[in-house]
Structures are given as structure tokens and as C-alpha cells.
Scaffold this motif. Structure first.
Motif, PDB file in Angstrom:
ATOM      1  N   THR A   9      38.094  34.919  45.856  1.00 56.53           N
ATOM      2  CA  THR A   9      37.961  35.472  44.425  1.00 56.53           C
ATOM      3  C   THR A   9      39.468  35.524  44.069  1.00 56.53           C
ATOM      4  O   THR A   9      40.383  35.721  44.771  1.00 56.53           O
ATOM      5  CB  THR A   9      37.256  36.841  44.647  1.00 56.53           C
ATOM      6  N   LEU A  10      39.300  35.561  42.734  1.00 56.47           N
ATOM      7  CA  LEU A  10      40.689  35.531  42.177  1.00 56.47           C
ATOM      8  C   LEU A  10      41.004  36.887  40.981  1.00 56.47           C
ATOM      9  O   LEU A  10      39.997  37.008  40.465  1.00 56.47           O
ATOM     10  CB  LEU A  10      40.976  34.295  41.150  1.00 56.47           C
ATOM     11  N   GLY A  11      42.445  37.471  41.280  1.00 56.63           N
ATOM     12  CA  GLY A  11      42.615  38.368  40.217  1.00 56.63           C
ATOM     13  C   GLY A  11      43.602  38.201  39.541  1.00 56.63           C
ATOM     14  O   GLY A  11      44.738  37.458  40.224  1.00 56.63           O
ATOM     15  N   SER A  12      43.941  38.609  38.323  1.00 54.25           N
ATOM     16  CA  SER A  12      45.184  38.361  37.495  1.00 54.25           C
ATOM     17  C   SER A  12      45.682  39.837  37.032  1.00 54.25           C
ATOM     18  O   SER A  12      45.303  40.770  37.228  1.00 54.25           O
ATOM     19  CB  SER A  12      44.720  37.676  36.388  1.00 54.25           C
ATOM     20  N   THR A  13      46.925  39.527  36.244  1.00 51.78           N
ATOM     21  CA  THR A  13      47.381  40.671  35.888  1.00 51.78           C
ATOM     22  C   THR A  13      46.770  41.407  34.521  1.00 51.78           C
ATOM     23  O   THR A  13      47.034  42.347  34.172  1.00 51.78           O
ATOM     24  CB  THR A  13      48.842  40.302  35.304  1.00 51.78           C
ATOM     25  N   ARG A  14      45.736  40.687  33.915  1.00 50.83           N
ATOM     26  CA  ARG A  14      44.749  41.124  32.975  1.00 50.83           C
ATOM     27  C   ARG A  14      43.505  40.861  33.315  1.00 50.83           C
ATOM     28  O   ARG A  14      43.118  39.832  34.027  1.00 50.83           O
ATOM     29  CB  ARG A  14      45.236  40.734  31.752  1.00 50.83           C
ATOM     30  N   PRO A  15      42.435  41.261  32.498  1.00 53.08           N
ATOM     31  CA  PRO A  15      41.008  40.924  32.618  1.00 53.08           C
ATOM     32  C   PRO A  15      40.714  39.376  32.476  1.00 53.08           C
ATOM     33  O   PRO A  15      41.353  38.753  31.463  1.00 53.08           O
ATOM     34  CB  PRO A  15      40.225  41.755  31.666  1.00 53.08           C
ATOM     35  N   GLY A  86      39.517  27.449  29.524  1.00 51.97           N
ATOM     36  CA  GLY A  86      39.568  27.288  28.148  1.00 51.97           C
ATOM     37  C   GLY A  86      40.958  27.369  27.246  1.00 51.97           C
ATOM     38  O   GLY A  86      41.910  26.466  27.807  1.00 51.97           O
ATOM     39  N   GLU A  87      41.134  28.169  26.485  1.00 53.47           N
ATOM     40  CA  GLU A  87      42.412  28.365  25.823  1.00 53.47           C
ATOM     41  C   GLU A  87      43.379  29.364  26.388  1.00 53.47           C
ATOM     42  O   GLU A  87      44.541  29.558  26.340  1.00 53.47           O
ATOM     43  CB  GLU A  87      42.220  28.521  24.214  1.00 53.47           C
ATOM     44  N   ASN A  88      42.695  29.879  27.516  1.00 47.88           N
ATOM     45  CA  ASN A  88      43.683  31.016  28.139  1.00 47.88           C
ATOM     46  C   ASN A  88      44.073  30.756  29.660  1.00 47.88           C
ATOM     47  O   ASN A  88      43.407  30.181  30.312  1.00 47.88           O
ATOM     48  CB  ASN A  88      42.826  32.213  28.234  1.00 47.88           C
ATOM     49  N   THR A  89      45.278  30.943  29.946  1.00 49.92           N
ATOM     50  CA  THR A  89      46.076  30.811  31.073  1.00 49.92           C
ATOM     51  C   THR A  89      46.443  32.298  31.859  1.00 49.92           C
ATOM     52  O   THR A  89      46.778  33.045  31.217  1.00 49.92           O
ATOM     53  CB  THR A  89      47.368  30.132  31.223  1.00 49.92           C
ATOM     54  N   TYR A  90      45.968  32.364  33.038  1.00 50.56           N
ATOM     55  CA  TYR A  90      46.112  33.682  33.787  1.00 50.56           C
ATOM     56  C   TYR A  90      46.929  33.482  35.179  1.00 50.56           C
ATOM     57  O   TYR A  90      46.766  32.516  35.904  1.00 50.56           O
ATOM     58  CB  TYR A  90      44.452  33.938  34.378  1.00 50.56           C
ATOM     59  N   GLN A  91      47.820  34.130  35.301  1.00 53.46           N
ATOM     60  CA  GLN A  91      48.616  34.303  36.560  1.00 53.46           C
ATOM     61  C   GLN A  91      47.789  34.821  37.467  1.00 53.46           C
ATOM     62  O   GLN A  91      47.139  35.967  37.280  1.00 53.46           O
ATOM     63  CB  GLN A  91      49.989  35.108  36.297  1.00 53.46           C
TER      64      GLN A  91
END
Length: 237
Positions: A9-15, A86-91
Motif C-alpha cells: 500500500t502507498l501513502g503520499s503527502t496528500r490524498p 493520470g495528470e497528477n503526480t504524488y510523492q
């Protein structure tokens, strides 16, 4: 039978907002050399039960590897610092890992499951057949046979020969959905079977893209209609 699973499972700095299809696309593109991640060998599709499956469970990107798929995930799970959906990149700031050996196959008890993502049960031919059925009883029977067929197909692909009769029943409702901009019918609800399925493995079609993920409901139920595994040869899928 024991299945070796690796769940990430992966978690980011934002939803994180995205689809299982986009999650699959990220891994398939970044790690194209691993056929287990995308089921393609050169330009040919590999027709088998996916040993790596991608889900969005409560908006949490989740990747599950089974047997050889688990070994691939162990190698690459931390070889990136961000994902693009999609168009969004998540750290990526958090990775949850679960490595398990889990029982799979015929059980001496009836187990209850729920679909946590829509179950894509019908191909185009069966989609049309479903609409020609006259009443709820006929539709229930039709869907029940497809569920049995899905269980047997999954078992066969994973190298498990179903040794006994399968007891199965389902309480599902259908709705219109979209897959690759095509209208499809999916189902949600619950089912019971004397079959052990590790949580979040998928049944039906497009399970690598997140469809048909199941989760066992605490507690067992009694009963269930009976269908022999040998009598489901040729059942609708």
C-alpha cells in the motif's frame, strides 16, 4: 494449497485520487521488463489469472502479488519515489508491506465474502443473455453459475485442481459501469462459498485493473446451493 502473497500500500503527502487502471499503467510503464506486472510478452497478451493485481481500496493504492508476482514486487516495491496517476503526480512517503502464506481452495466451512470493488462478471454474449432472462430467479441462477466458473478458472490458473463439490450462493445487484469508455454491467454485494480466498484477490474479468476484489466477512454461514466442479465445465464466464 498455500499462496504466497505480497501486499503493498502507498501513502503520499496528500490524498491520492486515481484509478486502479492508472496505477497499473504506472507500474507497467516504469517496470516494463517484468511481464508479471502487465501480462504482455512483446505485443502479445498473456491469458492467465493475473499474479499482480492493482486496486484502489478506500483511495489507497494497493498492489497485490501472488507467488511469482510476489517475488517481483519484493524486487521493485521501493525503486521509485513518486507515482503518476493520470495528470497528477504524488510523492510517496509511506509504504505498507504485508508478506503472507495464505490458504486457498476448498474449505470445510462456508465462508462469506463481499465485493469491495465492482465484479465484472459478464462478457458481451452473457451480457445480452442476462437481459433476455425472464425473472429474478433465472438471473440469480445465471449469475451463480458464472461465480462458480470464476472460482474454478482462478483455481486452475493458480495450479489448484478443485478436489470436491463447490457450495455457492450469492446476493448481488447489478449496475451500469464504464471500462475503457465502454458500457459494461458490474455487480456488487455478497456471496458464500466453501472456498478460501485471500483478501482482495479478484474474481471475474479485468481483476488486474481492480475489478472483483473480495474480502472475507467475519463469521461463517451455513447452507448454500451445491454445484460440482466437474459440472461447471463450460459455465458462463
Amino acid at each position: 494449497m498455500i499462496l504466497h502473497t505480497f501486499t503493498l500500500t502507498l501513502g503520499s503527502t496528500r490524498p491520492i485520487h486515481g484509478s486502479a487502471h492508472q496505477l497499473r499503467g504506472f507500474f507497467a510503464t516504469k517496470f516494463n521488463e517484468y511481464t508479471e506486472l502487465h501480462q504482455h510478452n512483446a505485443d502479445k497478451f498473456i491469458y492467465r489469472y493475473p499474479v499482480v493485481q492493482y486496486k484502489m481500496i478506500g483511495n489507497v493504492p494497493t498492489v497485490i502479488g501472488i507467488n511469482e508476482g510476489a517475488e517481483v514486487l519484493k524486487q521493485i516495491f521501493d525503486e521509485y519515489q513518486e507515482i503518476r496517476l493520470g495528470e497528477n503526480t504524488y510523492q510517496i512517503v509511506e509504504r505498507g508491506i504485508s508478506v503472507r502464506d495464505e490458504e486457498f481452495g476448498i474449505s470445510d466451512k462456508i465462508r462469506s465474502y463481499e465485493f469491495v470493488t465492482p465484479w465484472l462478471a459478464l462478457n458481451q454474449d452473457n451480457y445480452r443473455k442476462f437481459y433476455t432472462l425472464k425473472n429474478d430467479a433465472e438471473r440469480d441462477e445465471f449469475v451463480w453459475k458464472i461465480l462458480i466458473g470464476n472460482l474454478i478458472s482462478m483455481a486452475k490458473s493458480l495450479g489448484y485442481d478443485v478436489p470436491a463439490q463447490i457450495k455457492c450462493d450469492a446476493q448481488v445487484r447489478f449496475r451500469k459501469d464504464r471500462l475503457k469508455d465502454v458500457s459494461v454491467m458490474t455487480f456488487s454485494g455478497t456471496f458464500q462459498a466453501n472456498f478460501l480466498i485471500p483478501d482482495y484477490l479478484g474474481l471475474g474479468k479485468s481483476v488486474s485493473r481492480g475489478f472483483g476484489a473480495v474480502r472475507q466477512i467475519t463469521g461463517n454461514t451455513e447452507g448454500g446451493r451445491i454445484c460440482s466442479s466437474s459440472s461447471t465445465r463450460g459455465a458462463p464466464t
